[in-house]
Write an enzyme that holds these catalytic residues in place. Sequence first.
Site, PDB file in Angstrom:
ATOM      1  N   GLY A   1       3.118  13.564 -11.028  1.00 58.18           N
ATOM      2  CA  GLY A   1       2.338  13.595 -12.266  1.00 58.18           C
ATOM      3  C   GLY A   1       2.838  12.540 -13.242  1.00 58.18           C
ATOM      4  O   GLY A   1       2.058  11.734 -13.780  1.00 58.18           O
ATOM      5  N   ALA A   2       4.153  12.535 -13.472  1.00 55.96           N
ATOM      6  CA  ALA A   2       4.726  11.581 -14.423  1.00 55.96           C
ATOM      7  C   ALA A   2       4.546  10.145 -13.929  1.00 55.96           C
ATOM      8  O   ALA A   2       4.229   9.250 -14.717  1.00 55.96           O
ATOM      9  CB  ALA A   2       6.206  11.895 -14.645  1.00 55.96           C
TER      10      ALA A   2
ATOM     11  N   GLY B   1      -4.698  -1.366   3.207  1.00 54.84           N
ATOM     12  CA  GLY B   1      -5.654  -1.316   2.103  1.00 54.84           C
ATOM     13  C   GLY B   1      -6.203   0.082   1.864  1.00 54.84           C
ATOM     14  O   GLY B   1      -5.461   1.053   1.903  1.00 54.84           O
TER      15      GLY B   1
ATOM     16  N   ASP C   1       0.975   6.472  -6.062  1.00 50.10           N
ATOM     17  CA  ASP C   1       0.927   6.900  -7.472  1.00 50.10           C
ATOM     18  C   ASP C   1       0.416   5.772  -8.367  1.00 50.10           C
ATOM     19  O   ASP C   1      -0.331   6.017  -9.325  1.00 50.10           O
ATOM     20  CB  ASP C   1       2.314   7.352  -7.948  1.00 50.10           C
ATOM     21  CG  ASP C   1       2.736   8.665  -7.291  1.00 50.10           C
ATOM     22  OD1 ASP C   1       1.855   9.410  -6.823  1.00 50.10           O
ATOM     23  OD2 ASP C   1       3.954   8.941  -7.249  1.00 50.10           O
TER      24      ASP C   1
HETATM   25  P1  ATP Z   1       3.304   6.862  -1.278  1.00 47.93           P
HETATM   26  O1  ATP Z   1       3.302   8.345  -0.926  1.00 47.93           O
HETATM   27  O2  ATP Z   1       4.454   6.092  -0.677  1.00 47.93           O
HETATM   28  O3  ATP Z   1       3.144   6.595  -2.729  1.00 47.93           O
HETATM   29  P2  ATP Z   1       0.654   6.840  -0.102  1.00 47.93           P
HETATM   30  O4  ATP Z   1       0.742   7.265   1.334  1.00 47.93           O
HETATM   31  O5  ATP Z   1       0.121   7.801  -1.100  1.00 47.93           O
HETATM   32  O6  ATP Z   1       2.049   6.231  -0.563  1.00 47.93           O
HETATM   33  P3  ATP Z   1      -0.379   4.276   0.723  1.00 47.93           P
HETATM   34  O7  ATP Z   1      -1.635   4.407   1.510  1.00 47.93           O
HETATM   35  O8  ATP Z   1       0.892   4.020   1.480  1.00 47.93           O
HETATM   36  O9  ATP Z   1      -0.246   5.537  -0.233  1.00 47.93           O
HETATM   37  O10 ATP Z   1      -0.514   3.075  -0.327  1.00 47.93           O
HETATM   38  C1  ATP Z   1      -1.429   3.147  -1.414  1.00 47.93           C
HETATM   39  C2  ATP Z   1      -2.012   1.778  -1.666  1.00 47.93           C
HETATM   40  O11 ATP Z   1      -0.954   0.879  -1.984  1.00 47.93           O
HETATM   41  C3  ATP Z   1      -2.731   1.162  -0.482  1.00 47.93           C
HETATM   42  O12 ATP Z   1      -4.092   1.601  -0.448  1.00 47.93           O
HETATM   43  C4  ATP Z   1      -2.599  -0.330  -0.778  1.00 47.93           C
HETATM   44  O13 ATP Z   1      -3.658  -0.758  -1.617  1.00 47.93           O
HETATM   45  C5  ATP Z   1      -1.268  -0.417  -1.542  1.00 47.93           C
HETATM   46  N1  ATP Z   1      -0.183  -0.861  -0.652  1.00 47.93           N
HETATM   47  C6  ATP Z   1       0.645  -0.092   0.082  1.00 47.93           C
HETATM   48  N2  ATP Z   1       1.508  -0.856   0.803  1.00 47.93           N
HETATM   49  C7  ATP Z   1       1.214  -2.145   0.498  1.00 47.93           C
HETATM   50  C8  ATP Z   1       1.722  -3.428   0.907  1.00 47.93           C
HETATM   51  N3  ATP Z   1       2.719  -3.536   1.784  1.00 47.93           N
HETATM   52  N4  ATP Z   1       1.153  -4.532   0.358  1.00 47.93           N
HETATM   53  C9  ATP Z   1       0.148  -4.461  -0.530  1.00 47.93           C
HETATM   54  N5  ATP Z   1      -0.380  -3.289  -0.953  1.00 47.93           N
HETATM   55  C10 ATP Z   1       0.129  -2.150  -0.441  1.00 47.93           C
END
Ligand code: ATP
Length: 279
Positions: free
Chosen positions: A41-42, A200, A225
């Site tokens: 949240g934060a 992406g 986040d």
């Molecule tokens: P986390 O729990 O680690 O915060 P998550 O699983 O909720 O991550 P991800 O799908 O890993 O979310 O990443 C969210 C977004 O961050 C992706 O949709 C992408 O746009 C961006 N992103 C993640 N990794 C990269 C990267 N290596 N380079 C550029 N953009 C990235």
Amino acid sequence: MGRVGVCGSLNMDVFGYVERLPHPGETLRGRSLLYAPGGKGANQAVAAARAGADVSFAGARGRDGFGETLVESLRRDGIDVTALEPVNGPTGVALILVEESGENQIVVISGANDRVRGPAPGDNVSIWVTQAEIPVEAVVATLETARASGATALVNPAPAGRLPADLVARFDIVVVNESELEALGGQRAPVTVLTLGAAGARLLPDGPVLPALPAQAVDTTGAGDALVGVMAAGLAEGMPVERALRFGMAAASLAVESTGCQPAMPPRDRIDARVAAAR
Ligand code: ATP
């Protein structure tokens, strides 16, 4: 321009760096200690505020030193903490041991986060954002507050599997990664964003993959986040969904280029510059 309301968790992350993780019953000397403000949240509130949104944070904290520190840290980002309630019991803490190889062990003591009740109505919020590190009742209350005031309701049901899929599907917008999507079964909200890490993100059911913006990734924690908080900031400004998503993805690509979670949340000018560079 409307406000972003975030109802969610707030933790102090306590990192202990060790040569190797201890065995049960073993005492080791650690190398260093780091305190870092956290909680989904934060983190999302800070991401939205740095992107230029007026942000209100609803949550709970203990009447202890960590609670005071975290309130101050949100205030420094200009976040309204009127609805961050002091409650009995400890502020949420994540105890994280990291060994040299990068392997870690994490214990989360949710503390005051288990006492979050939901946001106060009113507040001129145009989009409410919540996650799954607070009680289900507080997530329901956030949705109801949004409905009662005509605000948009966005949920990021992370960690996966904690919220009933039919509750998640009642939100206007859901942002999930692959494991959170799986936990939803076939249920979907009117707008469902699937994030794909370095590949992406896409708008389900049939949107094309929007490639991640190029980044020199050093630490991807908090990428999700950053995307959620900054996408909400874009929506509060009136951006259409896909444009707000790209705005959030630009912030996430900047967040992975530095270490830590809240310290890595980028300011507005850097997000705008990255969006412009990607055109
Ligand atoms: P986390 O729990 O680690 O915060 P998550 O699983 O909720 O991550 P991800 O799908 O890993 O979310 O990443 C969210 C977004 O961050 C992706 O949709 C992408 O746009 C961006 N992103 C993640 N990794 C990269 C990267 N290596 N380079 C550029 N953009 C990235």
